[in-house]
Design a protein around this motif. Sequence first.
Motif, PDB file in Angstrom:
ATOM      1  N   SER A 170       0.811  -1.161  -0.160  1.00  0.00           N
ATOM      2  CA  SER A 170      -0.015  -0.568   0.392  1.00  0.00           C
ATOM      3  C   SER A 170       0.635   0.945  -0.196  1.00  0.00           C
ATOM      4  CB  SER A 170      -0.703   0.243   0.978  1.00  0.00           C
ATOM      5  OG  SER A 170      -0.195   0.157   2.178  1.00  0.00           O
ATOM      6  N   PRO A 172       1.137   5.499   0.326  1.00  0.00           N
ATOM      7  CA  PRO A 172      -0.390   7.013   0.209  1.00  0.00           C
ATOM      8  C   PRO A 172      -0.161   7.714  -1.090  1.00  0.00           C
ATOM      9  CG  PRO A 172       1.274   6.662   2.618  1.00  0.00           C
ATOM     10  CD  PRO A 172       1.417   5.441   1.434  1.00  0.00           C
ATOM     11  N   GLU A 178      -8.568   6.535  -1.517  1.00  0.00           N
ATOM     12  CA  GLU A 178      -8.312   5.085  -1.154  1.00  0.00           C
ATOM     13  C   GLU A 178      -8.746   3.820  -1.077  1.00  0.00           C
ATOM     14  OE1 GLU A 178      -8.572   3.927   3.893  1.00  0.00           O
ATOM     15  OE2 GLU A 178      -9.041   5.480   3.708  1.00  0.00           O
ATOM     16  N   THR A 205      -3.732   4.908  -0.214  1.00  0.00           N
ATOM     17  CA  THR A 205      -4.249   4.354   1.332  1.00  0.00           C
ATOM     18  C   THR A 205      -4.102   6.212   1.698  1.00  0.00           C
ATOM     19  OG1 THR A 205      -1.653   4.853   1.666  1.00  0.00           O
ATOM     20  CG2 THR A 205      -2.996   2.500   1.869  1.00  0.00           C
TER      21      THR A 205
END
Length: 205
Positions: A170, A172, A178, A205
């Motif tokens: 994952s 950001p 998300e 995320t």
Amino acid sequence: MSNEDRKERGPEEEPQAEEKVQEPQGSPGDPASVEEPAPAEVVGEEPPSPEEPASEDELAQLREELETIRRERDEYLNALRRLKAEFENSRKRMERETQRIREAAAERLVAELLPVLDNLDRALEAEGDIREGVRATRDQLTDVLAREGLTPIASDGQHFDPSVHEAVMSQPSEEHEEGTIIQTFERGYMFNGRPIRPAKVVVAT
């Protein structure tokens, strides 16, 4: 009393003991004291006679019924054997047909892949940049597999679906919501509507 007086009177008589009369055992009203009369013998009654043997007609009828039962038994057994043989033959036919279909499908797929193999050989023999040739060969292979029911799983920009996607990591991201797939490491495929390999992806995320 003097001794003379005792002699004249003589010895005193001893009182006689009373004789006890033994009473009979049990009282007149006691049922145990009454003897039961012996059962009277039945005069003139004859013992039961043994059953008479079956007649010839009855024996013949029993033989006929037994023969009928045997014939019915043989008919049922023969019918069961025929059903068993038919089932076994049907099972063998289905196995042969299934094997024939598999061999025919494999033969057809191999025949369709032969041109792809030919194009790869030509790309390797060509001089210079072979990327265009490899790309064309890949497209040809994709078309062959698509006709067999193979389709790629959409991933980039899609919302993560655990039934067809496998998140390897994952990351950001401010540009994606998300749970959105932002990168595909390995393409996934479905065969006739069923996933056979999930797509390995990176999820925002």
